[in-house]
Scaffold this active site. Structure first.
Site, PDB file in Angstrom:
ATOM      1  N   ASP A  30       0.596  -1.147  -0.107  1.00  0.00           N
ATOM      2  CA  ASP A  30       0.060  -0.094  -0.305  1.00  0.00           C
ATOM      3  C   ASP A  30       0.864   1.145  -0.263  1.00  0.00           C
ATOM      4  OD1 ASP A  30      -1.356   2.371   1.081  1.00  0.00           O
ATOM      5  OD2 ASP A  30      -3.293   0.927   1.397  1.00  0.00           O
ATOM      6  N   ASN A  87     -13.750  -3.083   2.463  1.00  0.00           N
ATOM      7  CA  ASN A  87     -13.912  -1.867   2.088  1.00  0.00           C
ATOM      8  C   ASN A  87     -15.281  -2.243   0.474  1.00  0.00           C
ATOM      9  OD1 ASN A  87     -13.462  -0.958   4.210  1.00  0.00           O
ATOM     10  ND2 ASN A  87     -11.691   0.034   3.366  1.00  0.00           N
ATOM     11  N   GLY A  93     -16.416   2.422   3.005  1.00  0.00           N
ATOM     12  CA  GLY A  93     -15.135   3.177   2.808  1.00  0.00           C
ATOM     13  C   GLY A  93     -14.470   2.248   1.588  1.00  0.00           C
ATOM     14  N   HIS A  98     -12.363  -1.730  -6.999  1.00  0.00           N
ATOM     15  CA  HIS A  98     -11.699  -2.942  -7.621  1.00  0.00           C
ATOM     16  C   HIS A  98     -11.743  -3.386  -6.627  1.00  0.00           C
ATOM     17  CE1 HIS A  98      -8.755  -5.153 -10.615  1.00  0.00           C
ATOM     18  NE2 HIS A  98      -8.926  -5.325  -9.817  1.00  0.00           N
ATOM     19  N   HIS A 100     -10.565  -5.408  -3.618  1.00  0.00           N
ATOM     20  CA  HIS A 100      -9.113  -5.799  -3.127  1.00  0.00           C
ATOM     21  C   HIS A 100      -8.899  -6.046  -1.762  1.00  0.00           C
ATOM     22  CE1 HIS A 100      -9.582  -1.174  -2.961  1.00  0.00           C
ATOM     23  NE2 HIS A 100      -9.349  -1.504  -1.238  1.00  0.00           N
ATOM     24  N   HIS A 102      -7.019  -5.843   1.841  1.00  0.00           N
ATOM     25  CA  HIS A 102      -6.081  -5.377   2.544  1.00  0.00           C
ATOM     26  C   HIS A 102      -5.248  -6.635   3.591  1.00  0.00           C
ATOM     27  CE1 HIS A 102      -7.095  -0.502   1.992  1.00  0.00           C
ATOM     28  NE2 HIS A 102      -8.194  -1.281   2.299  1.00  0.00           N
TER      29      HIS A 102
END
Length: 114
Positions: A30, A87, A93, A98, A100, A102
């Site tokens: 990130d 999210n 949020g 796309h 993803h 975390h």
């Protein structure tokens, strides 16, 4: 999708610090990490969010979670603990449309999510 920043990362059109890649998935660091380990794991196929995952994507989602587990081990957070978050939508949020996940770890994250 031509204007999606994550699709551009998938296509290597913009730089990213890739930590894993195969024919269907890519994982990268990130750019604004919230923990010592903060990776994004995404399908190369453009899927907007979890609500758009189709029945034919079920195998892909299982593989994605297996890659999350593998990356947690490789980045030294599997034993101490880590968090996996996705999210969905603006109220959830989601900033990049796309799908993803975390992967966060490397410090005590606590119980508060927001």
């Amino acid at each position: 999708m031509s204007d999606c920043i994550f699709c551009k990362i998938v296509n290597h059109e913009i730089p990213s610090e890739v930590v894993y890649e195969d024919q269907d998935l890519i994982a990268f660091k990130d750019i604004a990490p919230l923990a010592p380990v903060h990776l994004l794991v995404i399908p190369k196929k453009h899927i907007k969010d979890l609500n758009e995952v189709a029945v034919e994507d079920e195998g892909l989602m299982g593989r994605l979670l297996s890659v999350v587990k593998k990356l947690a081990a490789e980045h030294g957070v599997a034993e101490s603990g880590y968090r996996v978050i996705t999210n969905i939508g603006s109220d959830g949020g989601q900033v990049v449309p796309h799908l993803h996940f975390h992967l966060l770890g490397g410090q005590k994250l606590g119980t508060k999510l927001g």
